[in-house]
Design an enzyme around this catalytic site. Structure first.
Site, PDB file in Angstrom:
ATOM      1  N   HIS A   1       9.290  11.563  47.318  1.00 56.87           N
ATOM      2  CA  HIS A   1      10.024  12.071  48.482  1.00 56.87           C
ATOM      3  C   HIS A   1      10.237  13.586  48.362  1.00 56.87           C
ATOM      4  O   HIS A   1       9.961  14.345  49.302  1.00 56.87           O
ATOM      5  CB  HIS A   1      11.371  11.337  48.570  1.00 56.87           C
ATOM      6  CG  HIS A   1      12.290  11.833  49.638  1.00 56.87           C
ATOM      7  ND1 HIS A   1      12.623  11.074  50.748  1.00 56.87           N
ATOM      8  CD2 HIS A   1      12.981  12.991  49.782  1.00 56.87           C
ATOM      9  CE1 HIS A   1      13.452  11.760  51.520  1.00 56.87           C
ATOM     10  NE2 HIS A   1      13.693  12.921  50.948  1.00 56.87           N
ATOM     11  N   GLU A   2      10.727  14.022  47.199  1.00 57.99           N
ATOM     12  CA  GLU A   2      10.990  15.450  47.005  1.00 57.99           C
ATOM     13  C   GLU A   2       9.689  16.248  46.899  1.00 57.99           C
ATOM     14  O   GLU A   2       9.615  17.384  47.361  1.00 57.99           O
ATOM     15  CB  GLU A   2      11.852  15.656  45.751  1.00 57.99           C
ATOM     16  CG  GLU A   2      13.246  15.044  45.840  1.00 57.99           C
ATOM     17  CD  GLU A   2      14.041  15.572  47.022  1.00 57.99           C
ATOM     18  OE1 GLU A   2      13.869  16.757  47.378  1.00 57.99           O
ATOM     19  OE2 GLU A   2      14.830  14.800  47.593  1.00 57.99           O
TER      20      GLU A   2
END
Length: 231
Positions: free
Chosen positions: A38-39
């Protein structure tokens, strides 16, 4: 998640130990693999759009230690909603700061939906081809929890409340004055938001949104198997 299971156990309800262990392991997998993804999605798109801050901060990595937030991981285990250490982005390096920041913010939830979709493909494969036994049931519980967690994280992050990704997406549609006011009072907004969350007022709309995305993901993941007449 685990908090609900503990509450059920103490109230005298039935708790499936296999399901609980599978859920815990799915959370560990999400924390170690999907939250970094996600990051990474935030950072990768930011670099592509002209901001090298994630690269200089060494956040263009899937190393879980770079994204691990212990409190966020604990919340994910207990309540099914958590967070990672956010990737820092400088919108001033973008050609179109508002628009590009919105795209960068959207990349995180999209990463979770992609992860959920890949899990759904494996989920149907196990249903169709794996023999029915205890191990298969464990994998079924694991994948079911994994898919739901990813969809929940995507929907939660799309809520337009700072510091969630949704707030940066909404900012693209606000004037500079409105955006300034929006972030000036973000602490008050966050306090109100957590009060509303704890009151349960958002449970129904969030469940509707989660079921909407979940139905779409499962429908798309099922299509390849339907084309070959397996379902």
């Amino acid at each position: 998640m685990l908090f609900s299971a503990i509450r059920t156990m103490f109230s005298g309800g039935h708790v499936d130990l296999t399901s609980i262990i599978a859920q815990i392991l799915s959370v560990v997998f999400v924390v170690m693999c999907i939250l970094p993804f996600h990051e990474f999605a935030h950072g990768w798109l930011a670099v592509k759009l002209g901001d090298d801050t994630p690269k200089y901060d060494r956040r263009l990595t899937l190393n879980p230690l770079a994204s691990l937030d212990p409190m966020g991981a604990l919340w994910l285990l207990l309540f099914g909603i958590g967070w990672a250490k956010p990737v820092q982005v400088n919108p001033r390096n973008f050609r179109n700061p508002k628009r590009d920041m919105a795209f960068v913010a959207l990349a995180g939830p999209v990463a979770n939906l992609i992860a959920a979709f890949l899990g759904a493909l494996v989920y149907y494969a196990f249903i169709l081809f794996a023999p029915a036994n205890t191990f298969t049931m464990f994998i079924y519980y694991f994948l079911n929890s994994y898919i739901v967690i990813n969809v929940t994280l995507a929907v939660f992050n799309l809520i337009p409340i700072p510091p969630l990704d949704g707030s940066r997406i909404v900012s693209a549609f606000l004037s500079n004055e409105a955006m300034f006011m929006y972030y000036r009072y973000q602490n008050y907004i966050v306090m109100i938001f957590f009060f509303v969350m704890l009151s349960g007022m958002l449970s129904k709309p969030l469940n509707i949104a989660e079921n909407f995305f979940l139905d779409i993901i499962l429908w798309i993941a099922r299509k390849p198997y339907e084309l070959f007449g397996l379902i």
